[in-house]
Each structure stands twice: as structure tokens, then as C-alpha cells.
Design a protein around this motif. Structure first.
Motif, PDB file in Angstrom:
ATOM      1  N   ARG A  81     -15.023  82.654  23.485  1.00 10.21           N
ATOM      2  CA  ARG A  81     -13.660  82.172  23.184  1.00 10.21           C
ATOM      3  C   ARG A  81     -12.698  82.652  24.273  1.00 10.21           C
ATOM      4  N   ALA A  85     -10.525  80.497  26.869  1.00  8.59           N
ATOM      5  CA  ALA A  85      -9.068  80.640  27.005  1.00  8.59           C
ATOM      6  C   ALA A  85      -8.662  80.604  28.474  1.00  8.59           C
ATOM      7  N   SER A 112     -19.005  70.999  15.323  1.00  6.37           N
ATOM      8  CA  SER A 112     -17.789  70.383  15.855  1.00  6.37           C
ATOM      9  C   SER A 112     -17.691  70.601  17.367  1.00  6.37           C
ATOM     10  N   TYR A 113     -18.099  71.793  17.835  1.00  7.49           N
ATOM     11  CA  TYR A 113     -18.069  72.026  19.285  1.00  7.49           C
ATOM     12  C   TYR A 113     -19.131  71.183  20.001  1.00  7.49           C
TER      13      TYR A 113
ATOM     14  N   ILE B  67      -8.285  87.509  24.098  1.00  4.88           N
ATOM     15  CA  ILE B  67      -7.248  86.834  23.298  1.00  4.88           C
ATOM     16  C   ILE B  67      -6.985  87.581  21.989  1.00  4.88           C
ATOM     17  N   GLU B 304      -2.413  78.553  21.621  1.00 10.59           N
ATOM     18  CA  GLU B 304      -3.881  78.465  21.564  1.00 10.59           C
ATOM     19  C   GLU B 304      -4.365  78.421  20.115  1.00 10.59           C
ATOM     20  N   GLN B 308      -6.442  75.626  17.409  1.00  7.75           N
ATOM     21  CA  GLN B 308      -7.490  75.923  16.416  1.00  7.75           C
ATOM     22  C   GLN B 308      -7.110  75.399  15.040  1.00  7.75           C
ATOM     23  N   HIS B 313     -10.036  75.107  12.224  1.00  7.77           N
ATOM     24  CA  HIS B 313     -10.890  76.272  12.404  1.00  7.77           C
ATOM     25  C   HIS B 313     -10.514  77.429  11.478  1.00  7.77           C
TER      26      HIS B 313
END
Lengths: 391, 579
Positions: A81, A85, A112-113, B67, B304, B308, B313
Motif C-alpha cells: 500500500r 502511495a 477487486s484489485y 502512509i 488517499e 479507498q 474498502h
């Protein structure tokens, strides 16, 4: 005089206008120059920042891969992740993130990814095979077949043929696990066209053919293995099993006897060999038998069948009040005892008649009282073999 | 264009026929102004690109490259940076506080478009530090002020007139906002809706040019992707619109809660002793950091995490918690006086509220409500309309940042409901509220939009006086006029003129009473009005005439007249803009 004054005024005015125009032009040019410099500075600044982001993305991606390889899926997910980013839309990072989610059993998110990647590259082999595996875990057979086929014919970055073969192999395994033997058999027939020339590949193909209920092609694959490696125990056992399923018990015995030597501790081989030996031992129609031996075998087979019939009839009588399906056979059995049997031996068609009765008994009792074992199993197999070979 | 060029044009004028010279000079100024708009757009775009990159760079350096920052760092880093921000604000850039929208409006309406360059630098640094250190604020409003400040600087260096300087601030503002949002249409609309307050052809072209050029620059450096990746949206059935009504109501009350909290807390923070105020940004940083230890999604601009939420998500319960915490964190950061904007937090709160409502509806009514992603998108527009009270901008912005047009219908419904709820229980919009709390008297764009416009028909009276013809003799016309001071004359082609009775009497005394009005040239042509025209048209058109005829647009027949007295009576009697 006045005209001269007016001319001077006009000249002064023109000079003033020219001065103002020059100053204005200078101001505009300065502004444009400042913008050009600002553009260059921004480009440099953004370039440095991009480099930093790219480095961070690489670093987090590497950390994620290390975590994934060491089985720490949550840490891998967090790392991927972070990589995303810094490099949004990165195919590799998104793929790895989806893989880590799948490893965490977060299948919906992983899907979904993968689907987002599929939209981007529908021909990608790795994406399709992962989508197929996810669909397989959710028993979505149509999707499984579609995605595996996409993977088989898709693009792979390296070792395309091997990856393609692996995808087809997984598909065949899935189909076999889900009772779709016919479709698995057709996939196998396609697979053997591109099998690598190794004993292991043919051995696996042979086993899958066996599982798909295609002993003919299975036997061919096992023979291919034996051509390369004549003492391959697995191939000998497989060939024996394939021959056994074809009803070629003599051939099966030969392969299984050799397999038993190579795989002495394999109970399946030993058991199958015993069954095949029993079949061969019970067969009254074997070519090499003397008349006396043939009669002896028929008597033995008849006695076995009658015992099985009696046991089965007694079992049915105790559990069921309905008319017994064995009644006609019991009547015939009664006729084949004592004087009736002696009369029968004088009949030139005695052997076929007795055998017909024996096979009918074994088939009916198998239906009514469950699968037989031992000599009864051997007789039943002989019955099936006769069905296969009779016109 | 500039005062110098205008002066040059006027000095050249004697050598030319004066009218032509003026016209040419005006055209040249217009063209140069449009060119300047493009240059300002580029400059603002470059500044905003650097601003956004600086924020990101600072975030990495202050909070780390993950993050989800390390909890220990969240305890001290935002608070420590808060102290640095306070020092900068107190000792170097006292004008750099706040969001930036009101400061730009103040520059426009109070300081003739003048924004000190130090304020631009201060806003750039302090807002970048604040957002980079995780304060729950957005970069858009500061970008707007930075753009306006650069435009003001350019205008001053080019020695533009005061009027032109005032026009430049909105250009820069639109450019800054467009580059920050990557959304030129929304930026133009916002500046028109909230800063300038009116659609003027004179400024619209220049604003559009500057917004477009800054967007091009931003896309050149940062890419042309929309701000958010939006999932496919499909309205399952008309019943689903009811689900968006629910979102509008909840979004409206969430917006109301945010504005009320800011309205309550901000004056109390400002009322603290100056020494205590110094520690407010640090305190806000500490509180936001504490929230961020468990929910890092509330920190910074938060875009960001919007992505999601759009892709479902999060669980709806998580989204509901995030919405509440983001609202709280933004209130804390904003009321502490830390520089930074409300646009991004507004959108993030909306996305979380929308996602939570959509997720709840999808969970309990799966046949009615689609997946929560679409609700998160509509939720962003809903809180934008409810908090910032720019309804038109809210719709176009969501369309632009998402690149999705299919969402318009639910967006309109939800936005209008939220806007209505916010207006009903919070009559003063947040920007006006902040202005009043700061003791400034800036025009309220919302009030301006709602001002009652009087029309000619409101003041029009039926014509009861006799109407003369050009063929009437002066003596007859005088007799018909009686003691009236003004006589209306209807021409043969539907054109109207008027004559003062005193002028007719003078002509009669000179022995011209037997001549017709046309022969004596007694009437002066009068412009006509139409009932739907604004009443102020009378003042523009009437000149010395005491009254004007009001005629039908189709056939030109006389419907009535409007006089100056009627106009004054109407204005005195009207309740305009709540006056």
C-alpha cells in the motif's frame, strides 16, 4: 515661435511615449523571464520529488516482497500500500498487494484489485491465473474455466509455455475435483500436445487421464514414461491400473507385478495386484487351460456365486419385506445343484450357461447388497470384461 | 492595459481621431489583459505545483514514508511543527493565518486587490508545514490565496490601475484553486460564486483563461488523472433516489454540526490571551496526532483515503467513525488558527459520511442501495454544498474531480437537501461567519445571490394622461396637457418622444402655436423600457426625462409609464436583501 513650441511639445510627448513603451515592454519581458525561470525551478523540484517517490516506491515494494515471501501477509500488504502511495497505478505493486490480500484470505478485496488489473491488461497470464484461483476458491466454475483459459492463452513475462501448462494443469485438477471428468479429459487431450518431453510430465498426465476415466490415453502416457524410464514404479503402477480399468487383466498383472517389485511398500499396488491375480485365477475362459482345469474353475466360480447369492438373499430377507429381486436367480441356483448340475455338464453349452448365471448373480448381488470383495469381485470384473469384449 | 500603456494611448490620441484612438486603446488593453491572465495562470499553476510537492515532501520528512505513521512520531511531530508554525505566524507572517478565501475577498473588497508578497510566502510555508505535519486541513484554500497574491504582485509590478488590480485577484484565485483541484470549471464557478459574486463578461473570459492555463501547468507536472478513481456508477432503480435523500439529510446535518462547532469554538480560541494562542497550533497538532495514532486516515488532506472509501474498502461502521473523527479533527485544526483550507476536509468528511450511509443502506436494503462507493462520491458534494454553501460549484466539482457524469441526478438531490438544511438552521454561511468573527465587513455572496431584484413592472403605472401625436398643433397639445409638466408624444413608427410643457408654452409665446409638434421639433426622443427589465434601467436610460414609456416587447404597444418618483417609491417600499 508658437509653432516651434508646439513641435517641441510634440517631441517631448513622443519621447515620453517611447520611454513608457520601453518600460512596459521591459516589464512584460521580465515577467516572462521570471515565469521561464520559475518553470525551470519547478521542473527541477518536481523531478527531485519524483525521484524520491520512485525510490520510496521501490523500497516499500522490496520490503513487501520480502514480507510476502516470509509469510507475513499483513506486513506485505501495508508495504505494498505504501509502494502504491508513491507509485499510484503501479501494476507490479497492485498485483503484489492483491496477492498479499489473497494470502490474508481477504478474497473480495484481492479480487477487486485483480479485476482492476484485468481491466488494464485482460491478456495478462498472472492476473488471469490469480482470478481463476480466486474463482476456484468460491466455486464459480464458469469464471474458473474462463480465467484459466485466459491464462493458458495469455501473456507471461517469462517461461510462457511452462506457465501456460501449469494453468491448464490447475484447471484440469479443478475439473477433476468437481466431477467434470469429460471436460477434464478434453483439457488433457489438449495438454498432451504441449507436454514437455519429461517422464514426470507424462506420468502426471497419465494419472490425470486415469482420474478423468480415460484409461486408454492414460496407458499411452504411462508407456511414454516407461519408454524413457522402464523401471519407473509410478508408471508401472499407473499402466497396471489403466490396463485393469480397460479390462486387460493379463497386461495389468504384468505391469502390476513389476510395479510391486519397484514399490514393495505400496498397499494400493499390492491390493490391485491381488485383485488382478484373483481375476486371472477365476477366469475359466483363459486360453491355456486344460479341460479339467476349466471345469474346475467353473465349479469353483459357481460355488462362489451361489454362496454370494444365498448370503445376499438372507440379508435382504431380514431387512426387506418387498419381493426379492434375487428370486429368479435363486430359482436358477436351485436348478444348478445336485442332479441338475450333473445334467447340465452333458449339455455342450454348459460353460456359457453356467458363466452367464455366475455373472448375473455377481451383478445383481452387487446392485442389491453392495460391492463385492475377494473372489466375488474377481467374478464381477470378469463379468464386466465380458461385457466389454462381447459384440 | 497598464496605466502606462493607457497613458501612452491617451498621449498619442491627439494625432488620431480621438474616438478611434480610445477604441483601439481599449481593445489593446483587453487583449493584453487576457494575455496577462494566461501568464498569471501559469505562474499560479507553478506555485501550486511547488506547494503540493512541498506538502508531500514535508509529510514524508515529518511523519515518515509510511502512509500509516509510527504512533510515537505522531505524538510529538505534529505538535512540534505546530510550534514552528506559531512562531512563523507570530513573528514573521502575521497575515498568513486562516483558510485563504476570506483573506482574498478582503484583499478584493477592502485593499483594492493588494495582497502583500510576505503573506503569499507565509501562507505557502505555514500551510505546507501544517498539512505536511498531518493537521486536518486542505491545500486548496491556501492555493487560492497564493494564486491571488501572485496575481496581485504581478499587477503591482506592472503598475496596473486600481480597478485592474482588483480584477487580478480573482484571476489568481481561480488559477490557484484550479491547479490545486485539477478542476478548472469548479474553480471558475467557485470564484464567481464565492469571491466575485456576479457573472461579468468582462472578467469571466480572463478568469477562465487563467484557470485553464494553471490547470495545464499542474497537469504537465503532476499528471492529468482526476483527483479520485471513481468506480462505475449505476442507478439501480428510482427507489435508490430515496436512499440519496437520506444521504442529503444526514450530510446536511453533519455539515450543520461542523459549521456550528467552528462558529462556537473559533471565537473562544481567539479570545484566549495571546500567549495561549501561540500554543494553539501545537495543541491542535497533539490532538490530531492522538486521533491519528488509531485512525491515521483523519490526518492531512486525506485524499488517499477518499479513494479507498470510493472503492468500498472500509466497513460502514469504520466510515462512520472516520467521518466523526475527521469532523472533530478539522474543527480542532481550523479553529486553532493553523493555516490551511477547508475544501479537502469537507470532501473527506463527505466521502466518509456518504460511504457510511451507503454502506448501511446496502447492508440492510441490498435491493435498493448499490455499493457504497457511489454514495461516498455523492457525499463529497453533499457536505461541500452544506458546509461551504456553494451549490453550483459542489455539483460541477464532483463531476470534474471524478470524471463521472452519471452521478448528476443523485448529486443534485442530495446537495440541495443538504444546502437547504444548512441554510435553515445556520442562516449565515461559514465564510461570512468567519468574516464577521474577524470583524470585517465583506459582502456576503449568498445574500447577494438572494437579493430581490426590482423590475420595471414593479414601478410601472398605467398611462392616464393624454398622449400627443407629432401632427398635433402645439396649441392643441398645450390645451390637452392642462397643468401637466410633461407631454408624451407617440410617433407613427412606434417611437416615443417627450416634450416639457414649459418648452411648448415658450414656443406658443413665440407665435408658433399653430405649427405642429413635428414641425417645431418640440419633442425629444425617449428610450423605452420593457416590464421585465431591472428597474435600475430607468436611471441609466432616462437622462433628463421625468418619465419613460413602458412598452410590450412583441407589438410595442404602451403598457404604462415609469417616473423617477415611482422608482423611488418602489425602492423605499421594497424589502431588499433583508434590509
Amino acid at each position: 515661435m508658437a509653432e516651434r513650441g508646439s513641435q517641441e511639445t510634440r517631441q517631448r510627448r513622443s519621447a515620453r511615449v517611447a520611454h513608457l513603451a520601453r518600460r512596459e515592454l521591459a516589464a512584460w519581458l521580465t515577467l516572462i523571464a521570471i515565469i521561464a525561470v520559475a518553470f525551470a525551478v519547478t521542473a527541477f523540484f518536481v523531478g527531485r520529488y519524483r525521484s524520491k517517490r520512485a525510490a520510496l516506491a521501490r523500497e516499500w515494494y522490496a520490503r513487501g516482497l520480502a514480507a510476502l515471501q516470509s509469510g507475513r501477509a499483513p506486513a506485505a500488504e501495508a508495504a505494498f500500500r505504501n509502494a502504491l502511495a508513491y507509485q499510484p497505478g503501479s501494476f507490479d505493486a497492485t498485483f503484489a498487494l492483491a496477492q498479499s490480500l489473497a494470502a490474508e484470505h481477504r478474497l473480495a478485496e484481492a479480487q477487486s484489485y485483480f479485476l482492476a488489473l484485468w481491466q488494464e491488461a485482460p491478456q495478462s497470464g498472472p492476473v488471469n491465473i490469480n482470478l481463476a484461483r480466486l474463482a476456484a476458491s468460491q466455486n464459480r466454475t464458469q469464471d474458473v474455466i474462463r480465467y484459466y483459459h485466459n491464462a493458458i492463452f495469455g501473456l507471461w513475462s517469462a517461461q510462457g509455455a511452462e506457465q501456460s501448462l501449469r494453468a491448464r494443469h490447475e484447471l484440469i485438477s479443478y475439473l477433476l475435483d468437481h466431477g467434470q471428468e469429460n471436460q477434464a479429459d478434453s483439457e488433457l487431450l489438449a495438454e498432451i500436445q504441449s507436454l514437455p518431453p519429461t517422464a514426470a510430465a507424462h506420468l502426471e498426465a497419465g494419472r490425470q487421464f486415469l482420474a478423468a476415466g480415460d484409461p486408454t490415453h492414460a496407458l499411452a502416457q504411462f508407456r511414454e514414461v516407461l519408454r524413457r524410464d522402464p523401471d519407473n514404479g509410478g508408471a508401472l503402477a499407473g499402466a497396471g491400473e489403466a490396463a485393469y480399468q480397460q479390462g486387460s487383466y493379463g497386461l495389468a498383472h504384468r505391469y502390476l507385478a513389476r510395479a510391486a517389485v519397484r514399490l514393495p511398500g505400496d498397499p494400493a499396488v499390492a491390493q490391485r495386484l491381488a485383485t488382478v491375480a484373483a481375476v486371472l485365477d477365476a477366469d475359466p475362459l483363459a486360453y491355456h487351460l486344460s479341460r479339467a482345469e476349466r471345469r474346475s474353475r467353473i465349479r469353483r466360480d459357481l460355488a462362489t456365486a451361489q454362496a454370494r447369492l444365498a448370503a445376499c438373499a438372507a440379508r435382504l430377507q431380514s431387512t426387506n419385506s418387498q419381493p426379492s429381486p434375487l428370486a429368479p436367480l435363486l430359482a436358477r441356483s436351485q436348478a444348478l445343484t445336485g442332479a441338475g448340475l450333473r445334467r447340465l455338464w452333458r449339455d455342450p453349452n454348459a460353460i456359457p450357461n453356467v458363466l452367464s448365471f455366475v455373472f448375473a448373480v455377481e451383478e445383481q448381488t452387487a446392485r442389491s447388497c453392495g460391492p463385492p470383495t475377494g473372489d466375488d469381485l474377481a467374478l464381477l470384473l470378469l463379468a464386466h470384461a465380458r461385457e466389454l469384449t462381447s459384440p | 492595459m497598464s496605466t502606462s500603456s493607457a497613458a501612452a494611448a491617451s498621449r498619442l490620441a491627439p494625432a488620431w481621431p480621438s474616438r478611434l484612438a480610445r477604441r483601439l486603446a481599449a481593445k489593446r488593453e483587453e487583449r493584453l489583459f487576457l494575455f496577462l491572465a494566461i501568464l498569471i495562470g501559469i505562474l499560479a499553476g507553478l506555485a501550486v505545483v511547488c506547494f503540493r510537492v512541498t506538502i508531500e515532501w514535508l509529510r514524508i520528512d515529518v511523519l515518515g514514508s509510511s502512509i500509516t505513521p509510527a504512533p510515537l512520531r505522531l505524538l510529538w511531530a505534529p505538535a512540534a511543527v505546530g510550534l514552528v508554525i506559531a512562531a512563523l505566524l507570530f513573528f514573521c507572517f502575521p497575515g498568513a493565518g486562516g483558510s485563504g478565501v476570506n483573506q482574498t475577498k478582503a484583499a478584493l473588497y477592502i485593499f483594492d486587490g493588494h495582497i502583500p508578497f510576505s503573506t503569499v510566502v507565509g501562507k505557502f510555508l505555514t500551510a505546507a508545514l501544517a498539512i505536511g505535519s498531518g493537521q486536518s486541513l486542505g491545500p486548496e484554500d491556501p492555493s487560492l490565496q497564493v494564486g491571488a497574491g501572485l496575481a496581485s504582485l504581478v499587477g503591482r509590478k506592472l503598475r496596473l490601475s486600481r480597478a485592474r488590480l482588483r480584477l487580478l485577484a480573482p484571476l489568481g484565485a481561480a488559477a490557484g484553486l484550479a491547479a490545486a483541484f485539477n478542476a478548472p470549471i469548479a474553480a471558475v464557478l467557485f470564484v464567481i460564486e464565492e469571491v466575485v459574486g456576479q457573472w461579468s463578461v468582462g472578467i469571466l473570459g480572463a478568469v477562465v483563461l487563467s484557470a485553464v492555463s494553471s490547470t495545464v501547468v499542474a497537469r504537465w507536472f503532476l499528471g492529468g488523472e482526476p483527483l479520485f478513481r471513481v468506480p462505475e456508477f449505476e442507478l439501480r432503480n428510482p427507489l435508490e433516489l430515496a436512499a440519496y435523500v437520506v444521504l442529503g439529510v444526514i450530510g446536511g446535518f453533519a455539515s450543520l454540526l461542523f459549521v456550528k462547532l467552528v462558529a462556537w469554538l473559533r471565537p473562544r480560541a481567539h479570545a484566549l490571551p495571546r500567549r495561549a494562542q501561540f500554543f494553539l497550533p501545537a495543541g491542535a497538532g497533539l490532538l490530531v496526532g492522538l486521533i491519528g495514532m488509531r485512525y491515521p486516515q483523519v490526518m492531512g488532506a486525506g485524499y488517499e483515503f477518499v479513494d479507498q472509501a470510493l472503492h468500498a474498502h472500509f466497513l460502514w461502521t469504520t466510515l462512520a467513525i472516520l467521518a466523526a473523527l475527521k469532523l472533530l479533527a478539522t474543527t480542532i485544526s481550523f479553529t486553532s488558527g493553523t493555516p490551511g483550507g477547508m475544501f479537502a476536509p469537507t470532501l473527506v468528511i463527505g466521502a466518509m459520511v456518504g460511504g457510511a450511509v451507503g454502506g448501511f443502506e446496502h447492508h440492510f436494503f441490498p435491493r435498493v442501495a448499490a455499493a457504497s462507493g457511489a454514495y461516498a462520491l455523492v457525499g463529497m458534494g453533499t457536505t461541500f454544498a452544506g458546509i461551504l454553501r456553494a451549490p453550483l460549484t459542489s455539483v460541477f466539482m464532483i463531476i470534474e474531480v471524478s470524471g463521472s457524469y452519471t452521478v448528476v441526478l443523485p448529486l443534485l438531490i442530495s446537495n440541495l437537501i443538504a444546502y437547504f438544511i444548512s441554510r435553515t438552521w445556520q442562516p449565515i454561511a461559514i465564510f461570512d461567519l468567519l468574516t464577521r468573527q474577524d470583524g470585517l465587513d465583506l459582502p456576503s455572496m449568498e445574500e447577494r445571490r438572494e437579493e430581490e431584484v426590482l423590475h420595471v413592472e414593479d414601478a410601472m403605472k398605467p398611462m392616464t394622461d393624454p398622449i400627443a401625436r407629432p401632427s398635433d398643433r402645439i396649441a392643441d397639445a398645450l390645451a390637452a396637457a392642462g397643468d401637466r409638466a410633461f407631454l408624451l408624444i407617440e410617433g407613427p413608427d412606434g417611437n416615443w418622444s417627450g416634450a416639457l410643457a414649459s418648452r411648448l408654452q415658450e414656443l406658443a409665446r413665440q407665435g408658433e402655436g399653430g405649427r405642429t409638434l413635428a414641425e417645431a421639433g418640440a419633442g425629444h426622443p425617449l428610450p423605452v423600457l420593457h416590464p421585465d427589465e431591472p428597474l435600475e434601467m430607468f436611471l441609466r436610460e432616462a437622462g433628463d426625462a421625468p418619465l419613460l414609456p413602458v412598452v410590450h416587447r412583441a407589438d410595442g404597444r404602451l403598457l404604462g409609464i415609469v417616473s423617477l418618483a415611482d422608482l423611488l417609491t418602489t425602492y423605499r417600499g421594497a424589502d431588499i436583501g433583508g434590509a
